[in-house]
Design a protein around this motif. Sequence first.
Motif, PDB file in Angstrom:
ATOM      1  N   GLU A  92       0.519  -1.126   0.091  1.00 38.87           N
ATOM      2  CA  GLU A  92      -0.182  -0.371  -0.066  1.00 38.87           C
ATOM      3  C   GLU A  92       1.029   1.250   0.814  1.00 38.87           C
ATOM      4  O   GLU A  92       0.635   2.740  -0.207  1.00 38.87           O
ATOM      5  CB  GLU A  92      -0.626  -0.316   1.207  1.00 38.87           C
ATOM      6  CG  GLU A  92      -2.209  -0.934   0.792  1.00 38.87           C
ATOM      7  CD  GLU A  92      -1.821  -2.382   1.519  1.00 38.87           C
ATOM      8  OE1 GLU A  92      -0.432  -2.663   1.774  1.00 38.87           O
ATOM      9  OE2 GLU A  92      -1.812  -3.321   1.716  1.00 38.87           O
ATOM     10  N   VAL A  93       1.413   1.492   0.576  1.00 33.19           N
ATOM     11  CA  VAL A  93       3.305   2.153   0.563  1.00 33.19           C
ATOM     12  C   VAL A  93       2.916   2.321  -0.819  1.00 33.19           C
ATOM     13  O   VAL A  93       3.544   3.965  -0.747  1.00 33.19           O
ATOM     14  CB  VAL A  93       4.355   2.115   1.511  1.00 33.19           C
ATOM     15  CG1 VAL A  93       5.120   2.899   2.111  1.00 33.19           C
ATOM     16  CG2 VAL A  93       3.382   2.109   3.103  1.00 33.19           C
ATOM     17  N   ALA A 108       1.103   6.807  -6.958  1.00 35.09           N
ATOM     18  CA  ALA A 108       0.581   7.844  -7.040  1.00 35.09           C
ATOM     19  C   ALA A 108       0.456   8.885  -6.976  1.00 35.09           C
ATOM     20  O   ALA A 108       0.308  10.033  -7.780  1.00 35.09           O
ATOM     21  CB  ALA A 108      -0.784   7.368  -6.437  1.00 35.09           C
ATOM     22  N   VAL A 109       1.390   9.234  -5.675  1.00 39.51           N
ATOM     23  CA  VAL A 109       2.513  10.633  -5.725  1.00 39.51           C
ATOM     24  C   VAL A 109       2.738  11.421  -7.007  1.00 39.51           C
ATOM     25  O   VAL A 109       2.553  12.092  -7.232  1.00 39.51           O
ATOM     26  CB  VAL A 109       2.507  10.755  -4.232  1.00 39.51           C
ATOM     27  CG1 VAL A 109       3.222  12.183  -4.170  1.00 39.51           C
ATOM     28  CG2 VAL A 109       1.786  10.919  -3.289  1.00 39.51           C
ATOM     29  N   ALA A 110       3.915  10.110  -7.358  1.00 33.61           N
ATOM     30  CA  ALA A 110       4.975  10.279  -8.613  1.00 33.61           C
ATOM     31  C   ALA A 110       3.846  10.553 -10.000  1.00 33.61           C
ATOM     32  O   ALA A 110       3.866  11.852 -10.267  1.00 33.61           O
ATOM     33  CB  ALA A 110       5.884   9.346  -8.688  1.00 33.61           C
ATOM     34  N   LEU A 145      -2.135   7.097   4.947  1.00 35.82           N
ATOM     35  CA  LEU A 145      -2.165   7.246   3.748  1.00 35.82           C
ATOM     36  C   LEU A 145      -3.630   7.947   2.761  1.00 35.82           C
ATOM     37  O   LEU A 145      -4.231   7.046   2.009  1.00 35.82           O
ATOM     38  CB  LEU A 145      -1.436   6.166   2.642  1.00 35.82           C
ATOM     39  CG  LEU A 145      -0.629   4.930   3.208  1.00 35.82           C
ATOM     40  CD1 LEU A 145       0.234   4.239   2.448  1.00 35.82           C
ATOM     41  CD2 LEU A 145       0.814   6.779   3.459  1.00 35.82           C
ATOM     42  N   THR A 146      -3.235   9.281   2.941  1.00 32.10           N
ATOM     43  CA  THR A 146      -4.458   9.776   2.237  1.00 32.10           C
ATOM     44  C   THR A 146      -4.558   9.808   0.157  1.00 32.10           C
ATOM     45  O   THR A 146      -2.935   9.683   0.011  1.00 32.10           O
ATOM     46  CB  THR A 146      -4.689  11.402   2.500  1.00 32.10           C
ATOM     47  OG1 THR A 146      -3.779  12.191   2.666  1.00 32.10           O
ATOM     48  CG2 THR A 146      -4.878  10.862   4.039  1.00 32.10           C
ATOM     49  N   ALA A 147      -4.949  10.078   0.314  1.00 28.42           N
ATOM     50  CA  ALA A 147      -5.410  10.530  -1.954  1.00 28.42           C
ATOM     51  C   ALA A 147      -4.492  11.724  -1.758  1.00 28.42           C
ATOM     52  O   ALA A 147      -4.393  12.452  -1.466  1.00 28.42           O
ATOM     53  CB  ALA A 147      -6.806   9.901  -2.880  1.00 28.42           C
ATOM     54  N   ALA A 148      -3.789  11.399  -2.636  1.00 28.37           N
ATOM     55  CA  ALA A 148      -3.137  12.842  -3.123  1.00 28.37           C
ATOM     56  C   ALA A 148      -3.802  13.329  -4.063  1.00 28.37           C
ATOM     57  O   ALA A 148      -4.901  13.650  -4.918  1.00 28.37           O
ATOM     58  CB  ALA A 148      -1.693  12.121  -4.712  1.00 28.37           C
TER      59      ALA A 148
END
Length: 145
Positions: free
Chosen positions: A18-19, A25-27, A77-80
Amino acid sequence: MTVTCDLPPSGFTRTITEVHEWASAVAIAARQHLSEAISVHLWAYRHGQHQTLSCDLFDSSGGVYCVGLHAVGQYDLTAAHPQDAEALVPDLVDAMHIAGIIIRALDAEVTVGRYINEVNEEVLAQPLGPGHTNGPMAIAGKPAC
């Protein structure tokens, strides 16, 4: 999630799936927001009892995408978002690992630390001018900025 990535001194890593997905997703979000030439300013700070690793991404046209990794003892971990991302992480070791994944995905040029905003006049590269509150730190072997 209260577990951590397995990051022992051997250098072998076992990243939580998940990390890895969150960092990817952030990238992707950062790449959509920024142009091709991306640089990153990586620095840590304390705010009250909390510690944060800040991963500020920049492009040559002035675009900015900020990633805040807040060390609080567990993951959230919240959505980007289209212009920034934040996550709660167990500690600064996991935060550094995550930042490394993002930086590598973006092939970004890295600067570490906040040495250009020093307020201790004893370690400045040159005396502060009138009305100035901070300046670049003297770094051994480096000329003043």
